[in-house]
Every structure is written in C-alpha cells, then in structure tokens.
Motif scaffolding. Structure first.
Motif, PDB file in Angstrom:
ATOM      1  N   ALA A  11      -3.206  14.406  -4.036  1.00 23.11           N
ATOM      2  CA  ALA A  11      -3.657  13.032  -4.237  1.00 23.11           C
ATOM      3  C   ALA A  11      -2.808  12.052  -3.432  1.00 23.11           C
ATOM      4  O   ALA A  11      -3.337  11.091  -2.847  1.00 23.11           O
ATOM      5  CB  ALA A  11      -3.609  12.679  -5.718  1.00 23.11           C
ATOM      6  N   ILE A  12      -1.494  12.276  -3.382  1.00 25.67           N
ATOM      7  CA  ILE A  12      -0.607  11.420  -2.584  1.00 25.67           C
ATOM      8  C   ILE A  12      -0.987  11.497  -1.109  1.00 25.67           C
ATOM      9  O   ILE A  12      -1.072  10.485  -0.401  1.00 25.67           O
ATOM     10  CB  ILE A  12       0.861  11.832  -2.789  1.00 25.67           C
ATOM     11  N   SER A  13      -1.209  12.715  -0.619  1.00 21.73           N
ATOM     12  CA  SER A  13      -1.581  12.887   0.783  1.00 21.73           C
ATOM     13  C   SER A  13      -2.904  12.183   1.088  1.00 21.73           C
ATOM     14  O   SER A  13      -3.059  11.537   2.136  1.00 21.73           O
ATOM     15  CB  SER A  13      -1.688  14.372   1.125  1.00 21.73           C
ATOM     16  N   ALA A  14      -3.872  12.297   0.177  1.00 26.37           N
ATOM     17  CA  ALA A  14      -5.162  11.634   0.375  1.00 26.37           C
ATOM     18  C   ALA A  14      -4.998  10.118   0.400  1.00 26.37           C
ATOM     19  O   ALA A  14      -5.643   9.420   1.202  1.00 26.37           O
ATOM     20  CB  ALA A  14      -6.136  12.039  -0.728  1.00 26.37           C
ATOM     21  N   LEU A  15      -4.141   9.593  -0.458  1.00 26.02           N
ATOM     22  CA  LEU A  15      -3.892   8.156  -0.483  1.00 26.02           C
ATOM     23  C   LEU A  15      -3.242   7.692   0.821  1.00 26.02           C
ATOM     24  O   LEU A  15      -3.610   6.646   1.383  1.00 26.02           O
ATOM     25  CB  LEU A  15      -3.010   7.811  -1.684  1.00 26.02           C
ATOM     26  N   CYS A  16      -2.299   8.472   1.321  1.00 23.34           N
ATOM     27  CA  CYS A  16      -1.643   8.122   2.590  1.00 23.34           C
ATOM     28  C   CYS A  16      -2.635   8.155   3.751  1.00 23.34           C
ATOM     29  O   CYS A  16      -2.627   7.266   4.617  1.00 23.34           O
ATOM     30  CB  CYS A  16      -0.483   9.075   2.859  1.00 23.34           C
ATOM     31  N   ARG A  17      -3.490   9.172   3.790  1.00 20.26           N
ATOM     32  CA  ARG A  17      -4.481   9.247   4.866  1.00 20.26           C
ATOM     33  C   ARG A  17      -5.419   8.045   4.826  1.00 20.26           C
ATOM     34  O   ARG A  17      -5.833   7.514   5.857  1.00 20.26           O
ATOM     35  CB  ARG A  17      -5.267  10.551   4.776  1.00 20.26           C
ATOM     36  N   THR A  18      -5.756   7.619   3.617  1.00 15.71           N
ATOM     37  CA  THR A  18      -6.627   6.447   3.479  1.00 15.71           C
ATOM     38  C   THR A  18      -5.947   5.195   4.009  1.00 15.71           C
ATOM     39  O   THR A  18      -6.553   4.398   4.741  1.00 15.71           O
ATOM     40  CB  THR A  18      -7.014   6.265   1.999  1.00 15.71           C
ATOM     41  N   LEU A  19      -4.681   5.003   3.660  1.00 13.42           N
ATOM     42  CA  LEU A  19      -3.954   3.827   4.135  1.00 13.42           C
ATOM     43  C   LEU A  19      -3.808   3.841   5.653  1.00 13.42           C
ATOM     44  O   LEU A  19      -3.951   2.803   6.312  1.00 13.42           O
ATOM     45  CB  LEU A  19      -2.581   3.761   3.464  1.00 13.42           C
ATOM     46  N   VAL A  20      -3.523   5.013   6.213  1.00 19.88           N
ATOM     47  CA  VAL A  20      -3.403   5.115   7.669  1.00 19.88           C
ATOM     48  C   VAL A  20      -4.716   4.737   8.341  1.00 19.88           C
ATOM     49  O   VAL A  20      -4.740   4.031   9.355  1.00 19.88           O
ATOM     50  CB  VAL A  20      -2.968   6.542   8.065  1.00 19.88           C
ATOM     51  N   GLN A  21      -5.824   5.194   7.798  1.00 19.12           N
ATOM     52  CA  GLN A  21      -7.118   4.912   8.413  1.00 19.12           C
ATOM     53  C   GLN A  21      -7.485   3.432   8.318  1.00 19.12           C
ATOM     54  O   GLN A  21      -8.157   2.891   9.192  1.00 19.12           O
ATOM     55  CB  GLN A  21      -8.207   5.757   7.745  1.00 19.12           C
ATOM     56  N   LEU A  22      -7.034   2.769   7.241  1.00 19.61           N
ATOM     57  CA  LEU A  22      -7.401   1.374   7.016  1.00 19.61           C
ATOM     58  C   LEU A  22      -6.424   0.391   7.640  1.00 19.61           C
ATOM     59  O   LEU A  22      -6.638  -0.819   7.574  1.00 19.61           O
ATOM     60  CB  LEU A  22      -7.505   1.091   5.503  1.00 19.61           C
ATOM     61  N   ARG A  23      -5.366   0.901   8.258  1.00 17.31           N
ATOM     62  CA  ARG A  23      -4.298   0.006   8.715  1.00 17.31           C
ATOM     63  C   ARG A  23      -4.759  -0.960   9.790  1.00 17.31           C
ATOM     64  O   ARG A  23      -4.170  -2.015   9.980  1.00 17.31           O
ATOM     65  CB  ARG A  23      -3.121   0.827   9.231  1.00 17.31           C
ATOM     66  N   ASP A  24      -5.830  -0.627  10.521  1.00 15.05           N
ATOM     67  CA  ASP A  24      -6.312  -1.500  11.582  1.00 15.05           C
ATOM     68  C   ASP A  24      -7.553  -2.284  11.161  1.00 15.05           C
ATOM     69  O   ASP A  24      -8.348  -2.693  11.989  1.00 15.05           O
ATOM     70  CB  ASP A  24      -6.617  -0.682  12.842  1.00 15.05           C
ATOM     71  N   THR A  25      -7.727  -2.477   9.839  1.00 15.21           N
ATOM     72  CA  THR A  25      -8.865  -3.239   9.315  1.00 15.21           C
ATOM     73  C   THR A  25      -8.338  -4.382   8.458  1.00 15.21           C
ATOM     74  O   THR A  25      -8.204  -4.244   7.236  1.00 15.21           O
ATOM     75  CB  THR A  25      -9.800  -2.329   8.483  1.00 15.21           C
ATOM     76  N   PRO A  26      -7.989  -5.533   9.064  1.00 14.59           N
ATOM     77  CA  PRO A  26      -7.403  -6.638   8.291  1.00 14.59           C
ATOM     78  C   PRO A  26      -8.278  -7.101   7.136  1.00 14.59           C
ATOM     79  O   PRO A  26      -7.764  -7.536   6.107  1.00 14.59           O
ATOM     80  CB  PRO A  26      -7.234  -7.743   9.344  1.00 14.59           C
TER      81      PRO A  26
END
Length: 759
Positions: free
Chosen positions: A660-675
């Motif tokens: 779950a932690i890894s999935a949350l991190c992947r989500t944040l990484v993917q959204l980092r360029d969407t202000p």
C-alpha cells in the motif's frame, strides 16, 4: 438513471458459498512416532510425485488464466478506443458507458427520464386498460408478448398513470427472485417498481403461488406497485398466469400520426403521404415508427422513406432469394462471424469452413462426435476463380474492403480486411442464414465456430463472439446449449470467447437480462471452469449495466476456492479499470469495496479477502496507460479522493502495508506534474488522517518519508506533493504545509513517472 448507494444498508451478497471439494491446503500426514513399516519409502515417493504433479497442474492453470485475462484486457482496451480504430466493422453499441433505455439498468428512474421515454407514447388498447385495472387491483401485473412490441414503455406508462407524473420509479434486476422480494428491504412504501425482461428464477425451484400472493399483499400494504415485462412463455407459468396481460404494439399509423402532431413538419402531397403511410403500416416495432417520424421532421420525406424501406435489409433479402451457390454462400456465412479481420486470416478460416461443409456432405449428413482431421484445401477448382475479385459480384452493395492497422503498428503496416457496407448487414445476413438454412449448414458451421473459439487468435475469437451474440437475437437457446455451455467449461480461449459473447449480447436490451442469467447460472454447481468464465463475463458491458449484481457475485466468488477467488479479484480490478472514464461507476465500485471493509469483522476471513482486493485496486494500473489507476482517478474524478483515502487507511494497517505504501508513492510520483490536483491530494490526506489515530498517522509520515527516498520515487516534486498529503497532522494545515502547497510543482522529466517499479 442512477444507482442507489451501496452503503444504505450495506451490500446484499448472494448466499455464502459452500466449501468445495479439493479446495484449501492438504491435511498434513500423521506425524505419529513409530517404526517405519515396509513400503513407507515407496508411498512417500509416490506422495511426493503426486504433490509435484499437482503443483505443475496448478501452475499450468494459473498461466492459462493469466492468458485469459490478458486477452480480456486487450479487448477492453480496443473497445474503449472505438474498436478497431478507423474500421468500425461491427457497428455495435458495445461500450462501458453506452446509453440504454430507462429501466434496463437497475436503479432509480428519474421523472425526466420517464418523460423523455414516453414523449411520443400511445397507449395500445384494450391491453393497456386491462393491465391498468390489474395493477390497481393487485399491485402487480406482468406484460407478456414479443420483443420490441413496446412492453418497456408500457410498464413506465402504467406506473406513471397510478403514481403520477413526478414519481421516481425504480428498476429491479431481472435476476431478482420474486419469491424473495416480499421479504427483502428493497420494497419501500409508495414506490413504483419495474422488472424489464424478467427471465425467471435462477434456481430450480419454481415461483410458487403462495410466494406471489405474499409479494402482492406486501405491495398492497406499502401502497407500492410492480410491473414486470416478460416473453410470452411466462403466461404458461401457473404462479403468474392470473397476473399476465398479453401486450400488443399500438396501431402503427396512429402512432405515426401522433408523433407528427408532436413534431414540426411541412405539408406533403397526397401521393407521397399515401406511400409514407403504406410503409408505416408495414412496420412492427414502435421504435422504428418513431424513428421514421423524427427523420421526417428533421431531414424530409425522402430520408424518411429510405428509413422505412430499409434498403439494407432488402438488399440482403434479395441476395438470398437468388439462392447463392455454395462457393458464394460459404464466404458470406464466414464473413458474418469474422467481419473485419485481416483478409489473409479470413481466407484461411473460410477454407476451414468449406472443409467442414465438405466433410459433412461426404459423411452423408451423419453427425460425428468430433470431426476427423479435414483437409484444409480450397474447394475444387477454386484456385482459378480469382476469389478476391468475385466479392464485387458476390455481394454487390453489401461487402467492401477496408484497412486496419495491426496491433502496435501504424497505418503504414495496415492490412486489408473485408467489412460490410453498413453495420446492420451483418445482423441481417445471420438472420437470413437462421431463417432459411437448416442442420445441413448449421451443424458444420457450429463445429467451425467451436474450432475458431478454441484455436483462433484474439481478433478472430472476438469477432466470433460478436457474430454469436448476433445469432443469439434469433436463436438464444441454441447459442446457449450448443455453444456457450460447451465453451464456458472448455480451455481458456473458448472461455474468453464465451465471456465476450455474453458482453456483446448486452448491445440488445432484451438479451442483456438473458446474458446476466446465463453468467450467474455458471457461478454455482457448474464446475470451476464455468465459475471462472462467469467472473470474466461480469466485467465490461455486463458489469457496467448490472453493476451491483456483478459486484455482489464477484464478492461471492472471492469466497470460493483459491483459483476462482483469484479470478474474481482480477475481474474486480478490470471492472474498475474499465470505469476509469465513467466517474459515477468508478465511485460506485470504490464505495462498494469500502462498505465491505466496514462490515467485515476485524480478524475475520471476510476482512482478509476484502483487504486483498483493496490492495490490488490501489496498486493496479490504468487500462490505457502504465500510470497507476489511482492517479488517473484522482486527476479526472476528484470525488474519488474520499473513497480512496478510506481504502488506503484500512490497507495501510494490514499485512499489505508495504504494498500500500508503494502504491501511494507511485501515485504521488505520477501526480507530481499536475498542479490542479493539489486540492484533491489534500482531501485524500485529510480523509486518511481522520480515519487514523495519532500514532498511526505519525507512523505513516515516518514510513512514507523513508520510502520516498528510494531512487524509484525520489522525483522532483514528489516530496512536495507528499507534504500536501501529510501536512494536516492535526486536521489544519501548518505554515510549512501552506508554503509547500502553494509552491510550483516541478515538471522535470522522471524516468519512473509512470509508476516506478513495484517493490
């Protein structure tokens, strides 16, 4: 029409599954001490060999199931991208968000939906009056008759008549047991209910008169009303016989004139109007008459006459009136089930059908249990016939050629394929084949279709499924008993073909309930292979149309044996993936899983099962890209933040914490360029924070900060977005949080921007 939330009373799953033989871990051998007897070594070696064989078989089964879901995923990807790109040969309405008539999908029917459906309605007499009297007296009526005769619109008109124009009606699932409705919590006071295209009970017990009487009294007590539409055979059921009213379509000319009065139109000369009325009088479907009236109003009389003449159907009928020779009939029959595949593949499979027909004729018309190896050569003398050129004469005006790029290729590597000039030609040809030809054609044709379902590539099997779904419009029992029943219990290719056939059957309103009933009949006491096929079928259109039933039955299958449970988990993930562009359905699925978590007791088997499903949902990828699906949902459906936050809060404090932690991190990484997603991530964090204790929240902050330092997740902007997620330690943003939330987020390239590696 909107589904009612699954959280009102919690989900109502099917009955708890009965433990199956051979499911679960093997019992350990007795470890009692003692002197080994003679032959113990031999028995031990045999046991070890059997265990190894069992593991190999399980591995093979798992690999086979993997291939099946890969195929399903590819088909769903093509469907959501307008199947086959430029060449849309099928013309089907198949799609996960396609519209349907009010009442087809279970849920609330809003007054404006009813008003729109009945805007041109003409009540057929005397059946409407008779049904209205029965409904007022008994609170229950069953409208029986042929498909497409207006039963669905009639059911809405009856309920509106007794409850008023502003009534919010509710459609119930056609899989509902009438005997159970009276005891359920679904019936509310002062409500109108409709069950469209009721197909009968799922279980072998017939609906008894006592149960129907009880349902009627319960409806009366609550001041509610139920209208059921069904085929004519329902009249023969003793329990429902007294409640049935044979339904008839309204007079076509009367309906047409009524539509013209409601639509703007110009004056017509007497001869043209007479021809128009003669064509209208030939029509049998109210929907076709309304369509012609609308075309007359918008596009004029010429287009209206073309609509009523239906030149497409007449061309097909004219072709078959000439009794095409075998060398013309066989390719035409093959194309009806293989439209749009590459021409070279079509020619190979067409030769296969010719060989089956020749083998049938040479055998003297005696069916074989399994055909012997048939020569795959072309018909005698066919090499010199310029077979491709013959299409211009063979089906003039009906067949043409197009080009379709292969998977992963651009237009430069497209292949020529044969398609019908209009989407409806395919259906008309199958209808003529069914009406005009008997066992001498359909026996080898069924054998050929079975071989294609087993050995064909995915494109071929998908088109076979489309064609068989079209055949089901005319021969449902034959399709079910001669094809789907065998395919659903066969190897994986046939099972995928059977699942796709049920999904394509949902393109036709009266077949959708039948598809649901067939799928549910495979879920229990029909063998593990059919249960797996049912799980596959409950994705896509079937799962979109009957979303609550699909989720309930997938939850039921998750509690079965390991292989079936794994398949149900995959189907749930695929359901959410196909709902990415349908925010309402995506939220419904997330809310359903959240409800399961709320109701599952801590430490129970049910909690373990639903936690496993939850972690698979939060770590899955989008169907159309490699990004996490959670990132796509947070970007396109901000309302999903609250549901995803609750799901993450549960799974973060389970044995699946690391995933779950890894999935949350992947989500944040993917959204980092969407202000634009900053506020949504903030809501996600607020929801998670409110569901956790101070200690749990502090532990999450610590763990997440460590994981984000890994190379896969250490992307510019990811830490800032994590601060947005975690900045609400006490429910109110700190000064540091405000600064990080307002700071611009880096959009620098990051090699793992599509999710990184799963740890």
């Amino acid at each position: 029409m909107a589904d009612e939330p699954a959280t009102d009373h919690g989900p109502v799953p099917p009955p708890a599954p009965v433990p199956e033989e051979g499911v679960g871990p093997l019992a350990p051998e007795d470890a009692a001490a003692g002197v080994p007897e003679c032959g113990d070594d031999i028995r031990g070696a045999e046991a070890a060999s059997q265990t190894a064989d069992l593991r190999r078989a399980e591995s093979d089964e798992r690999e086979e199931d993997d291939r099946g879901y890969d195929d399903l995923r590819r088909v769903h990807q093509l469907v959501s991208n307008n199947f086959y790109g430029v060449v849309d040969a099928s013309g089907a309405a198949f799609g996960f968000g396609s519209g349907s008539a009010p009442g087809l999908a279970p849920g609330v029917i809003e007054p404006d939906e009813t008003e729109h459906a009945l805007r041109f309605y003409v009540a057929p007499q005397p059946c409407f009056g008779e049904a209205l009297d029965k409904l007022r007296d008994d609170a229950l009526v069953v409208l029986t008759g042929q498909d497409n005769c207006g039963r669905g619109a009639g059911s809405l008109a009856l309920l509106r008549e007794v409850l008023g124009d502003k009534a919010r009606l509710r459609s119930l699932s056609p899989a509902n047991s009438l005997a159970d409705l009276a005891a359920s919590r679904e019936l509310k006071p002062g409500q109108g209910y409709v069950i469209l295209d009721y197909v009968g009970e799922l279980h072998v017990e017939a609906v008894q008169a006592y149960s129907i009487s009880r349902l009627r009294e319960e409806l009366r007590r609550k001041g509610s009303y139920l209208v059921i539409t069904a085929g004519g055979t329902t009249r023969r059921r003793l329990a429902l016989r007294d409640h049935c009213v044979p339904w008839r379509a309204p007079d076509p000319v009367v309906l047409f004139d009524h539509c013209r009065e409601s639509l703007p139109h110009g004056a017509l000369n007497p001869e043209t109007e007479q021809e128009l009325r003669e064509r209208v009088r030939e029509q049998r479907r109210p929907a076709d008459i309304v369509a012609a009236a609308v075309v007359l109003s918008r596009e004029g009389v010429v287009k209206a006459l073309e609509t009523l003449r239906d030149m497409c159907r007449e061309l097909v009928q004219e072709l078959f009136r000439k009794q095409p020779a075998p060398e013309d009939l066989i390719p035409l029959a093959a194309l009806a089930f293989l439209e749009g595949i590459s021409e070279r593949t079509f020619e190979k499979e067409c030769a296969g059908l010719a060989a089956y027909v020749r083998g049938w004729e040479e055998s003297g018309g005696v069916p074989a249990t399994e055909p012997e190896d048939l020569a795959r050569s072309a018909l005698s003398g066919a090499v010199s016939q310029q077979s491709r050129a013959r299409w211009r004469d063979r089906a003039a005006g009906l067949v043409t050629t197009g080009h379709r790029p292969g998977p992963g290729h651009g237009a430069g590597r497209s292949e020529r394929c044969l398609v019908f000039t209009e989407p409806r030609v395919r259906e008309f040809i199958i209808a003529e084949l069914h009406d005009l030809y008997g066992y001498e054609l359909w026996y080898p044709l069924r054998q050929w279709l079975g071989e294609l379902a087993l050995l064909g590539d995915l494109d071929t099997r998908t088109e076979v499924a489309r064609g068989v779904a079209l055949l089901a419009r005319h021969a449902l029992v034959e399709v079910d008993e001669s094809m789907l029943k065998a395919w659903s219990g066969g190897p994986i290719n046939q099972r995928v073909t059977a699942a796709l056939t049920l999904q394509f059957m949902c393109d036709v309103e009266h077949l959708a309930p039948q598809a649901l009933t067939i799928a549910l009949s495979w879920t229990d006491n029909s063998g593990p292979e059919r249960a797996l096929t049912a799980a596959m079928a409950l994705t896509g259109s079937l799962g979109s149309l009957y979303r609550l039933e699909a989720l309930n039955w997938l939850w039921f299958l998750m509690q079965r044996g390991e292989r079936i449970a794994l398949s149900a988990h995959r189907s749930l993930v695929l359901l959410l993936q196909t709902a990415e562009q349908d925010s309402e359905r995506a939220l419904f699925i997330l809310r359903y899983v959240r409800t399961l978590l709320v109701h599952a007791a801590s430490g129970s088997r049910e909690r373990s099962i639903v936690l496993r499903a939850t972690v698979q949902l939060v770590e899955t990828r989008s169907l159309q890209s490699l990004e996490p699906l959670t990132a796509a949902l947070l970007r396109t459906t901000p309302e999903s933040a609250r549901h995803l936050g609750l799901l993450w809060s549960y799974v973060l404090h389970s044995t699946h914490r690391s995933r779950a932690i890894s999935a949350l991190c992947r989500t944040l990484v993917q959204l980092r360029d969407t202000p634009s997603v900053v506020s949504t991530v903030n809501e996600l964090g607020e929801t998670m924070r409110n569901a956790m204790s101070e200690r749990q929240w502090t532990a999450l902050r610590h763990h997440l900060s460590i994981v984000l330092q890994r190379p896969d997740y250490a992307a510019p902007g990811a830490h800032e977005l994590a601060q947005v997620l975690l900045g609400s330690l006490r429910g109110r943003p700190s000064a540091d949080f405000r600064r990080s939330a307002m700071a611009p987020i880096s959009v620098a390239p990051f090699p793992h921007a599509q999710g990184g590696r799963s740890k």
